[in-house]
Design a protein around this motif. Structure first.
Motif, PDB file in Angstrom:
ATOM      1  N   GLY A  22     -37.900 -16.477   9.626  1.00 45.47           N
ATOM      2  CA  GLY A  22     -38.223 -16.182   8.248  1.00 45.47           C
ATOM      3  C   GLY A  22     -37.673 -14.908   7.660  1.00 45.47           C
ATOM      4  O   GLY A  22     -37.929 -14.625   6.498  1.00 45.47           O
ATOM      5  N   ASP A  23     -36.932 -14.133   8.416  1.00 45.66           N
ATOM      6  CA  ASP A  23     -36.369 -12.935   7.789  1.00 45.66           C
ATOM      7  C   ASP A  23     -34.926 -13.205   7.361  1.00 45.66           C
ATOM      8  O   ASP A  23     -34.270 -14.120   7.854  1.00 45.66           O
ATOM      9  CB  ASP A  23     -36.449 -11.723   8.735  1.00 45.66           C
ATOM     10  N   ARG A  24     -34.459 -12.412   6.432  1.00 49.04           N
ATOM     11  CA  ARG A  24     -33.121 -12.585   5.851  1.00 49.04           C
ATOM     12  C   ARG A  24     -32.028 -12.735   6.896  1.00 49.04           C
ATOM     13  O   ARG A  24     -31.233 -13.655   6.848  1.00 49.04           O
ATOM     14  CB  ARG A  24     -32.839 -11.373   4.949  1.00 49.04           C
ATOM     15  N   TRP A  25     -31.991 -11.812   7.851  1.00 41.11           N
ATOM     16  CA  TRP A  25     -30.872 -11.798   8.787  1.00 41.11           C
ATOM     17  C   TRP A  25     -30.881 -13.006   9.711  1.00 41.11           C
ATOM     18  O   TRP A  25     -29.830 -13.580   9.991  1.00 41.11           O
ATOM     19  CB  TRP A  25     -30.844 -10.487   9.567  1.00 41.11           C
ATOM     20  N   SER A  26     -32.043 -13.414  10.174  1.00 44.92           N
ATOM     21  CA  SER A  26     -32.105 -14.575  11.064  1.00 44.92           C
ATOM     22  C   SER A  26     -31.591 -15.831  10.369  1.00 44.92           C
ATOM     23  O   SER A  26     -30.805 -16.594  10.933  1.00 44.92           O
ATOM     24  CB  SER A  26     -33.529 -14.801  11.568  1.00 44.92           C
ATOM     25  N   LEU A  27     -32.021 -16.049   9.137  1.00 44.75           N
ATOM     26  CA  LEU A  27     -31.558 -17.230   8.401  1.00 44.75           C
ATOM     27  C   LEU A  27     -30.065 -17.173   8.116  1.00 44.75           C
ATOM     28  O   LEU A  27     -29.369 -18.189   8.196  1.00 44.75           O
ATOM     29  CB  LEU A  27     -32.339 -17.382   7.097  1.00 44.75           C
ATOM     30  N   LEU A  28     -29.566 -15.983   7.788  1.00 49.42           N
ATOM     31  CA  LEU A  28     -28.128 -15.873   7.521  1.00 49.42           C
ATOM     32  C   LEU A  28     -27.301 -16.025   8.796  1.00 49.42           C
ATOM     33  O   LEU A  28     -26.193 -16.563   8.761  1.00 49.42           O
ATOM     34  CB  LEU A  28     -27.819 -14.557   6.802  1.00 49.42           C
ATOM     35  N   ILE A  29     -27.833 -15.591   9.929  1.00 53.69           N
ATOM     36  CA  ILE A  29     -27.157 -15.824  11.213  1.00 53.69           C
ATOM     37  C   ILE A  29     -27.086 -17.323  11.482  1.00 53.69           C
ATOM     38  O   ILE A  29     -26.038 -17.854  11.868  1.00 53.69           O
ATOM     39  CB  ILE A  29     -27.873 -15.080  12.359  1.00 53.69           C
ATOM     40  N   VAL A  30     -28.205 -18.025  11.276  1.00 57.97           N
ATOM     41  CA  VAL A  30     -28.209 -19.481  11.472  1.00 57.97           C
ATOM     42  C   VAL A  30     -27.218 -20.135  10.511  1.00 57.97           C
ATOM     43  O   VAL A  30     -26.447 -21.016  10.905  1.00 57.97           O
ATOM     44  CB  VAL A  30     -29.633 -20.060  11.307  1.00 57.97           C
ATOM     45  N   ARG A  31     -27.214 -19.715   9.255  1.00 58.51           N
ATOM     46  CA  ARG A  31     -26.248 -20.255   8.284  1.00 58.51           C
ATOM     47  C   ARG A  31     -24.824 -20.087   8.783  1.00 58.51           C
ATOM     48  O   ARG A  31     -24.036 -21.032   8.796  1.00 58.51           O
ATOM     49  CB  ARG A  31     -26.408 -19.541   6.933  1.00 58.51           C
ATOM     50  N   ASP A  32     -24.495 -18.863   9.228  1.00 61.26           N
ATOM     51  CA  ASP A  32     -23.137 -18.611   9.714  1.00 61.26           C
ATOM     52  C   ASP A  32     -22.827 -19.405  10.980  1.00 61.26           C
ATOM     53  O   ASP A  32     -21.718 -19.907  11.148  1.00 61.26           O
ATOM     54  CB  ASP A  32     -22.926 -17.117   9.959  1.00 61.26           C
ATOM     55  N   ALA A  33     -23.804 -19.540  11.872  1.00 58.11           N
ATOM     56  CA  ALA A  33     -23.594 -20.322  13.095  1.00 58.11           C
ATOM     57  C   ALA A  33     -23.336 -21.786  12.742  1.00 58.11           C
ATOM     58  O   ALA A  33     -22.490 -22.446  13.360  1.00 58.11           O
ATOM     59  CB  ALA A  33     -24.790 -20.186  14.029  1.00 58.11           C
ATOM     60  N   LEU A  34     -24.037 -22.306  11.740  1.00 58.85           N
ATOM     61  CA  LEU A  34     -23.783 -23.675  11.282  1.00 58.85           C
ATOM     62  C   LEU A  34     -22.370 -23.814  10.732  1.00 58.85           C
ATOM     63  O   LEU A  34     -21.766 -24.884  10.807  1.00 58.85           O
ATOM     64  CB  LEU A  34     -24.809 -24.082  10.217  1.00 58.85           C
TER      65      LEU A  34
END
Length: 166
Positions: A22-34
């Motif tokens: 739920g934090d900004r960086w975790s979601l953006l890391i997942v986005r980039d990994a996708l």
């Protein structure tokens, strides 16, 4: 980032999910990994996040089983981070956030990235929540069955859950 209380014991799936991604960086890391990002330096360059924060979020995502750390595929001494099946299953969440942002955070005609199907090049259809009969559901047409907080409900033979509005 201040200390937060873990939601590991929380009976709400939303609270537990936010605790993990739920934090900004975790979601953006997942986005980039996708999108195919795999190396620490690639995440750092893409996100512009401080190395200590990136290192912490990558560690947490590995501990949560969302990413796996493995030796680099090119044989170098580097590590790569790859999505696990659990991590790949976050794809609909990222798409839902993308589509919400497209709808509410950009002015009409304002340019932004677009998610398209590889084969056709056409934009991905809008996501929706559908009933078992296929019709689209609104929030007012759903109810969360929350875990009862009273011991009487938790006793053997008790209801265990009771419907309540959000």
């Amino acid at each position: 980032m201040g200390k937060h209380q873990s939601q590991k014991k929380e009976p709400c799936p939303v609270a537990r999910s936010v605790d993990v991604v739920g934090d900004r960086w975790s979601l953006l890391i997942v986005r980039d990994a996708l999108d195919g990002t795999r190396r620490f330096s690639e995440f750092q360059r893409s996100l512009g996040v401080a190395k200590n924060i990136l290192s912490d979020r990558l560690r947490r995502l590995v501990e949560a089983g969302i990413l796996a750390s493995q030796p680099a595929s090119d044989g170098t001494a580097y590590e790569e981070y790859v999505l696990t099946p659990r991590g790949e299953s976050l794809f609909p969440l990222v798409v839902a956030l993308r589509q919400w942002g497209e709808r509410h955070l950009f002015a009409r005609g304002e340019r932004h990235s677009v998610l398209v199907e590889k084969e056709s090049g056409k934009p991905v259809a809008l996501m929706g929540l559908h009933a078992s009969d296929g019709r689209e559901l609104s929030p007012g047409e759903t109810v969360v069955r929350k875990v009862a907080s009273t011991p009487a409900h938790d006793a053997p033979g008790g209801a265990g859950v009771r419907p309540r509005r959000r």
